[in-house]
Design an enzyme around this catalytic site. Structure first.
Site, PDB file in Angstrom:
ATOM      1  N   GLU A  10      50.574  16.258  48.424  1.00 44.32           N
ATOM      2  CA  GLU A  10      52.024  16.085  48.122  1.00 44.32           C
ATOM      3  C   GLU A  10      52.528  17.259  47.260  1.00 44.32           C
ATOM      4  O   GLU A  10      53.455  17.871  47.231  1.00 44.32           O
ATOM      5  CB  GLU A  10      52.444  14.786  47.375  1.00 44.32           C
ATOM      6  CG  GLU A  10      52.349  13.722  48.422  1.00 44.32           C
ATOM      7  CD  GLU A  10      53.104  12.456  47.983  1.00 44.32           C
ATOM      8  OE1 GLU A  10      54.308  12.624  47.334  1.00 44.32           O
ATOM      9  OE2 GLU A  10      52.629  11.247  48.089  1.00 44.32           O
ATOM     10  N   ASP A  82      49.661  10.780  48.275  1.00 44.09           N
ATOM     11  CA  ASP A  82      49.640   9.667  47.201  1.00 44.09           C
ATOM     12  C   ASP A  82      49.108   8.393  47.733  1.00 44.09           C
ATOM     13  O   ASP A  82      49.580   8.001  48.714  1.00 44.09           O
ATOM     14  CB  ASP A  82      50.661   9.916  46.309  1.00 44.09           C
ATOM     15  CG  ASP A  82      50.979  10.836  45.371  1.00 44.09           C
ATOM     16  OD1 ASP A  82      49.929  11.696  45.434  1.00 44.09           O
ATOM     17  OD2 ASP A  82      52.159  10.948  44.847  1.00 44.09           O
ATOM     18  N   ASP A  84      49.990   5.090  47.980  1.00 44.32           N
ATOM     19  CA  ASP A  84      50.778   4.092  47.768  1.00 44.32           C
ATOM     20  C   ASP A  84      51.545   4.133  49.054  1.00 44.32           C
ATOM     21  O   ASP A  84      51.219   4.869  50.010  1.00 44.32           O
ATOM     22  CB  ASP A  84      51.635   4.221  46.434  1.00 44.32           C
ATOM     23  CG  ASP A  84      52.354   5.451  46.471  1.00 44.32           C
ATOM     24  OD1 ASP A  84      52.770   6.228  47.392  1.00 44.32           O
ATOM     25  OD2 ASP A  84      52.870   5.766  45.417  1.00 44.32           O
ATOM     26  N   GLU A  86      54.834   5.003  49.805  1.00 42.06           N
ATOM     27  CA  GLU A  86      55.367   6.344  49.996  1.00 42.06           C
ATOM     28  C   GLU A  86      54.489   7.204  50.639  1.00 42.06           C
ATOM     29  O   GLU A  86      54.787   8.085  51.342  1.00 42.06           O
ATOM     30  CB  GLU A  86      56.178   6.565  48.470  1.00 42.06           C
ATOM     31  CG  GLU A  86      57.122   5.755  48.117  1.00 42.06           C
ATOM     32  CD  GLU A  86      58.482   5.865  49.234  1.00 42.06           C
ATOM     33  OE1 GLU A  86      58.789   7.095  49.903  1.00 42.06           O
ATOM     34  OE2 GLU A  86      59.118   4.903  49.191  1.00 42.06           O
ATOM     35  N   TYR A 305      45.694   7.197  39.152  1.00 42.37           N
ATOM     36  CA  TYR A 305      46.874   7.229  39.731  1.00 42.37           C
ATOM     37  C   TYR A 305      47.863   6.582  38.754  1.00 42.37           C
ATOM     38  O   TYR A 305      47.382   5.172  38.288  1.00 42.37           O
ATOM     39  CB  TYR A 305      46.749   6.796  40.886  1.00 42.37           C
ATOM     40  CG  TYR A 305      47.975   7.261  41.687  1.00 42.37           C
ATOM     41  CD1 TYR A 305      48.729   8.394  41.678  1.00 42.37           C
ATOM     42  CD2 TYR A 305      48.823   5.885  42.271  1.00 42.37           C
ATOM     43  CE1 TYR A 305      50.018   8.286  42.610  1.00 42.37           C
ATOM     44  CE2 TYR A 305      49.882   5.985  42.980  1.00 42.37           C
ATOM     45  CZ  TYR A 305      50.540   7.341  43.357  1.00 42.37           C
ATOM     46  OH  TYR A 305      51.629   7.532  43.742  1.00 42.37           O
ATOM     47  N   ARG A 307      50.798   5.184  39.432  1.00 39.63           N
ATOM     48  CA  ARG A 307      51.859   4.221  39.940  1.00 39.63           C
ATOM     49  C   ARG A 307      50.883   2.848  40.438  1.00 39.63           C
ATOM     50  O   ARG A 307      50.532   2.956  41.466  1.00 39.63           O
ATOM     51  CB  ARG A 307      52.515   4.878  40.951  1.00 39.63           C
ATOM     52  CG  ARG A 307      53.435   5.780  40.575  1.00 39.63           C
ATOM     53  CD  ARG A 307      54.464   6.310  41.794  1.00 39.63           C
ATOM     54  NE  ARG A 307      55.300   7.360  40.877  1.00 39.63           N
ATOM     55  CZ  ARG A 307      55.165   8.415  40.963  1.00 39.63           C
ATOM     56  NH1 ARG A 307      53.865   9.008  41.526  1.00 39.63           N
ATOM     57  NH2 ARG A 307      55.845   9.520  40.515  1.00 39.63           N
ATOM     58  N   HIS A 353      45.266  -0.305  43.477  1.00 41.23           N
ATOM     59  CA  HIS A 353      44.236   0.601  42.930  1.00 41.23           C
ATOM     60  C   HIS A 353      44.043   0.358  41.438  1.00 41.23           C
ATOM     61  O   HIS A 353      44.717  -0.720  40.968  1.00 41.23           O
ATOM     62  CB  HIS A 353      44.510   1.849  43.178  1.00 41.23           C
ATOM     63  CG  HIS A 353      46.107   2.319  43.432  1.00 41.23           C
ATOM     64  ND1 HIS A 353      46.444   2.475  44.829  1.00 41.23           N
ATOM     65  CD2 HIS A 353      46.925   2.330  42.578  1.00 41.23           C
ATOM     66  CE1 HIS A 353      47.685   2.607  44.672  1.00 41.23           C
ATOM     67  NE2 HIS A 353      48.020   2.452  43.390  1.00 41.23           N
TER      68      HIS A 353
END
Length: 937
Positions: A10, A82, A84, A86, A305, A307, A353
């Site tokens: 990203e 990423d 997740d 999104e 990560y 989030r 995660h």
């Protein structure tokens, strides 16, 4: 299988880090976030066809997509966005645009950016998880359906631009507004405490009145002593007690366990409480730490990560930290077994995660401090300390509780048998073993140690002093970033990735403002929520959003179809939406709708083009008198006017009198620069307060609170710098403590210049050429030049009459209006219409006939780019190094051959590319010089 692999991530920073870790045979490109989304100006959702979304490539991402397509040709592609929802959706869009089959093994996840984890992940790709994609699609589609239809309703209702509403942001705003309403409705309750100072066997200590008879002095929100008379009566009765004794003495060991490793919300809360950071600032810095920092051993991601709502930690990380703790702090700080924590199963808790932790506990903050920026060091230090502390032993306190009881004197001086009518209690707490506090320290608000002297049970005690004290209950505190995120998480509102953007959106829409750490709703925010609660109670209901998150989890787990989930929430919204009364066109009676042009938003009739009625969105507010005389002309009255930047005060005789002043809250301090205005507090676009003079002719400015105290050197007011430091507000004073205003103005001018140049560049060379050939404007037309054109233009009678009476002078409009019996506003409109047409005709008559601007010279058709055959003779003349010359010969001027040449030379691709570019630049420069000389000859 292709020899090389394209890895799509990203962020460009992450691409740089991962490229270094993977080395030769891998090319890493960044999608720079979402490459495709729903259309900007259309809803983009086919409601009748199971809410099918119409995705399109974002305008600013078309070059990115084109670059990815070129890079993917003939290569194996791995998508490493990423980890997740999104990120999964971004990966799905990338695969779709690159014509890749998402069911193939092309998706990899990097939960931490370290060489070992990155290389392992690349070896284990998987298909794209369609359930994750569907969950993100459901969220995006529902938010578009709600926001796209709700936001225009707000703009039309409040007649203001840039208003928005959404499923999550409106509920978060409701929390803030309702907390403010609770604060305003709060009625303080008076209560009293009684503190006694005692002595027992030569040891002195303090204790608080705990109970009277069998009644507690305070139990929750219930108080026994609620006024001064009660307090005095009880104090007098206590003083009449003849003796006291130590009724009970209890000692026990109390343990305090460390907290679980960070999740997104607890990280934001800790950064807010410990460092005063906003949620968005925390996530920005965390993103940089995750993506990678240049260290001596290479580029490495420092944290996992960020989030996540899981507190799970990998076994490798546990083994590493448990080995480090006894080496660094000693064996007593290591528990027998690793500490395991369970994720609180909130409405939307996931375990996708790990928790937020350092990628290596051995990498201490101090060892890399000189490699980090200040914010990066602070946040990494916080994450490292919290994670290490989570795997350490508990802190141990020795807690002592002492009850002191008074014996009540009976009649005739005899002692009553009743004991304990008044009981005082003292609690002492002493840190016996610091445990995890050795690393993490104490939180703000932790109880301080209270050491009690050695006491003996049943020993007599003497009352030395008594101190009644008045208190009042306090209202609930306003939300901060930390407390709002905590409540949103507990209620199941939003997801880890949405907390910070939600607060940012509310601040950007001016629905809330910041006061230090507190979030306070603006009047606009309160009005918007008041309307939404009344008109759309289902949308802003707390359970609506929380239930939506539960259903999205069901989609992610493959237990529900996303169109069905969207329909469950969209249909109730439509029922509420259908009840909203529509604004009707005053011309044809059809509904009006919000439209957007290059000049902004406006209201237009849905019957267009048959009916062309339009209205301004922002209704112009009339000036409001404030009951003060103008201090400049002493003839007019001051009125409140509303401009594009908010309300201000001016004279009612404007433009004859140009007096204006700011309407921001005054500090009551006279401006030290002009001595004519007052210092007022204003709020910047970023929500930060600053101070300026309300006299429009004065440029006094301060970014710190202005104090009443004066500077001993120059006499200007001082400003507050931090808690205990003050400085002068005068930029010319040696005690000045503000920013360099000259440098600030230079930076602003530089930014404005860049914006202007970007605008000129965007308009294109054709526009520039036209401007260059445009002749300078001549002097403005006189009435003698315009009057003959009235007949040629064919002005209507009323406009022609107004033009004749005013003779082109706007100052004559009031007299002409009076003579014609017109309102001044109507007369001014006729004047402007007439003069516009006359000046346009005058301008056309001045243009020369048949003259065309010269066209820019075109590039010669035979001016082709140089080939390697053209460039090779200049190898010796270019003055390049042998290494550069070797790379140029092997590649023959083709950059696509760099990767293969790098392998042959045993160099990295980056180093070889650098040599190639240096060589080709110098060779082309020599080639260009030779061509110029030939043309000159």
């Amino acid at each position: 299988m292709p020899d090389s692999t394209l890895v799509v991530v990203e962020s460009p920073a992450k691409a740089k880090s991962i490229a270094k870790m993977l080395g030769a045979g891998f090319e890493v490109k960044a999608s720079k976030g979402h490459v495709a989304d729903l259309p900007e100006r259309d809803m983009g959702v086919d409601v009748a066809n199971d809410f099918a979304p119409a995705y399109e490539v974002k305008k600013d991402k078309k070059p990115v997509v084109d670059e990815l397509k070129r890079a993917a040709k003939g290569k194996r592609v791995l998508i490493a966005t990423d980890p997740d929802r999104e990120g999964e959706a971004i990966g799905w869009h990338v695969a779709r645009l690159l014509d890749l089959d998402p069911t193939n093994n092309l998706r990899v996840e990097f939960h931490e950016i370290t060489p070992r984890v990155v290389r392992e992940a690349v070896r284990k790709p998987r298909p794209i998880d369609q359930s994750l994609v569907d969950a993100q699609q459901a969220r995006r589609v529902l938010d578009r359906l709600v926001g796209y239809q709700l936001s225009p309703v707000l703009s039309m209702e409040f007649r203001r631009r840039a208003l928005s509403a959404g499923r999550v942001q409106s509920v978060a705003l409701r929390l803030i507004v309702e907390r403010e309403q609770a604060i305003e409705a709060f009625v303080p309750q008076e209560y009293w405490t009684v503190e006694g100072q005692f002595e027992s066997e030569a040891a002195k200590f303090k204790a608080m009145l705990y109970s009277v008879g069998k009644e507690r002095v305070q139990q929750g929100e219930k108080f026994l002593i609620t006024n001064e008379a009660q307090a005095r009566d009880i104090a007098n009765r206590i003083k009449g007690i003849s003796s006291y004794r130590i009724a009970s003495l209890e000692r026990r060991e109390r343990k305090r366990n460390p907290a679980a490793p960070f999740t997104t919300s607890t990280l934001q809360q800790a950064a807010s409480s410990r460092m005063g950071w906003t949620a968005s600032r925390t996530m920005r810095v965390a993103q940089r730490l995750y993506e990678g920092v240049d260290l001596p051993e290479g580029t490495v991601g420092l944290i996992t990560y960020m989030r996540t709502d899981s507190v799970r930690v990998s076994q490798d990380a546990l083994d590493e930290v448990r080995k480090m703790i006894p080496d660094k702090f000693g064996k007593p700080y290591l528990p027998e077994k690793a500490n395991f924590y369970s994720t609180k199963k909130a409405a939307n808790a996931q375990d996708a995660h790990e928790a937020v932790r350092p990628t290596s506990a051995l990498r201490t903050p101090d060892s890399i401090k000189n490699r980090l920026e200040e914010d990066e060091y602070k946040l990494y230090n916080l994450v490292w300390q919290h994670f290490v502390a989570s795997q350490m032993t508990p802190a141990v306190f020795d807690q002592t509780t002492v009850n002191v009881e008074g014996q009540v004197s009976g009649a005739a001086g005899h002692t009553s048998d009743a004991l304990g009518e008044f009981t005082f209690r003292a609690v002492g707490s002493v840190l016996k073993f610091d445990g995890f506090l050795k690393v993490y320290g104490r939180e703000e608000g932790d109880d301080a140690e209270n050491l009690l002297p050695p006491l003996r049970e049943n020993a007599p005690a003497k009352l030395l002093d008594l101190k009644p004290e008045q208190h009042f209950t306090e209202p609930p505190p306003r939300y901060s970033d930390a407390s709002l995120v905590k409540v949103m998480e507990e209620m199941g509102i939003g997801r880890p990735s949405t907390y910070a953007p939600t607060i940012d959106t509310l601040e950007r829409r001016q629905y809330l403002e910041r006061q230090n750490k507190s979030l306070r709703p603006t009047p606009l925010g309160r009005e918007v929520i008041g309307y939404l609660v009344q008109a759309f109670p289902g949308v802003v209901a707390y359970e609506f959003t929380a239930r939506m998150e539960e259903r999205l989890d069901a989609v992610e787990e493959g237990k529900a179809l996303w169109p069905k989930v969207v329909r469950e929430f969209y249909e109730p919204f439509l029922d509420e939406y259908a009840k909203i009364p529509q604004k009707l066109c005053p011309v044809c009676g059809r509904p009006m709708e919000l439209r957007v042009s290059r000049f902004g938003q406006f209201l237009g009739c849905t019957g267009y083009p048959e009916c062309k009625h339009t209205e301004r969105l922002e209704a112009k507010k009339a000036a409001e008198p404030i009951g003060e005389e103008c201090p400049k002309c002493h003839q007019g009255q001051l009125v409140r006017r509303h401009g594009r930047y908010g309300s201000f005060i001016s004279c009612s005789r404007y433009p004859d009198c140009d007096y204006t002043r700011d309407e921001s809250p005054s500090t009551g301090i006279e401006c030290p620069k002009c001595h004519a205005g007052e210092i007022v507090q204003r709020i910047s676009k970023r929500g930060k307060p600053y101070y300026r003079c309300n006299n429009s002719a004065c440029d006094f400015l301060a970014f710190d609170k202005v104090l009443e105290s004066k500077c001993a050197i120059c006499g200007w007011n001082e400003i507050q710098k931090g808690k205990d430091k003050v400085a002068c507000s005068n930029p010319s004073c040696q005690r000045y403590g503000g920013p360099d205003l000259q440098a600030l103005n230079e930076r602003r001018a530089e930014r404005a210049s860049k914006v202007k140049s970007r605008g000129a560049k965007a308009r294109g060379k054709g526009t520039t050429a036209k401007k260059a050939t445009k002749e300078p404007a001549g002097p403005p037309a006189t009435w003698a030049q315009l009057e003959p054109l009235i007949v040629a233009v064919g002005l209507p009678t009323d406009q022609a009459e107004m033009a004749h009476r005013t003779q082109g002078a706007q100052s004559a409009v009031p007299a002409a209006a009076k003579a014609l019996g017109l309102e001044e506003g109507a007369a001014l409109k006729l004047f402007r219409q007439a003069m516009f047409k006359l000046r346009m005709e005058f301008g056309r008559s001045r243009k020369p006939v048949g003259e065309k601007p010269k066209a820019a010279p075109r590039k010669a058709a035979n001016d082709k780019p140089a080939t390697w055959k053209d460039l090779e003779p200049f190898l010796s003349k270019a003055g390049i190094t042998p290494e550069q010359a070797e790379v140029a010969r092997r590649t023959q001027g083709a950059q696509k051959a760099v990767a293969e040449v790098a392998k042959g030379l045993g160099k990295s691709k980056d180093d070889t590319l650098k040599l190639f570019r240096q060589a080709m630049f110098k060779i082309r420069m020599e080639y260009g010089k030779a061509k110029k000389e030939m043309v000159g000859a």
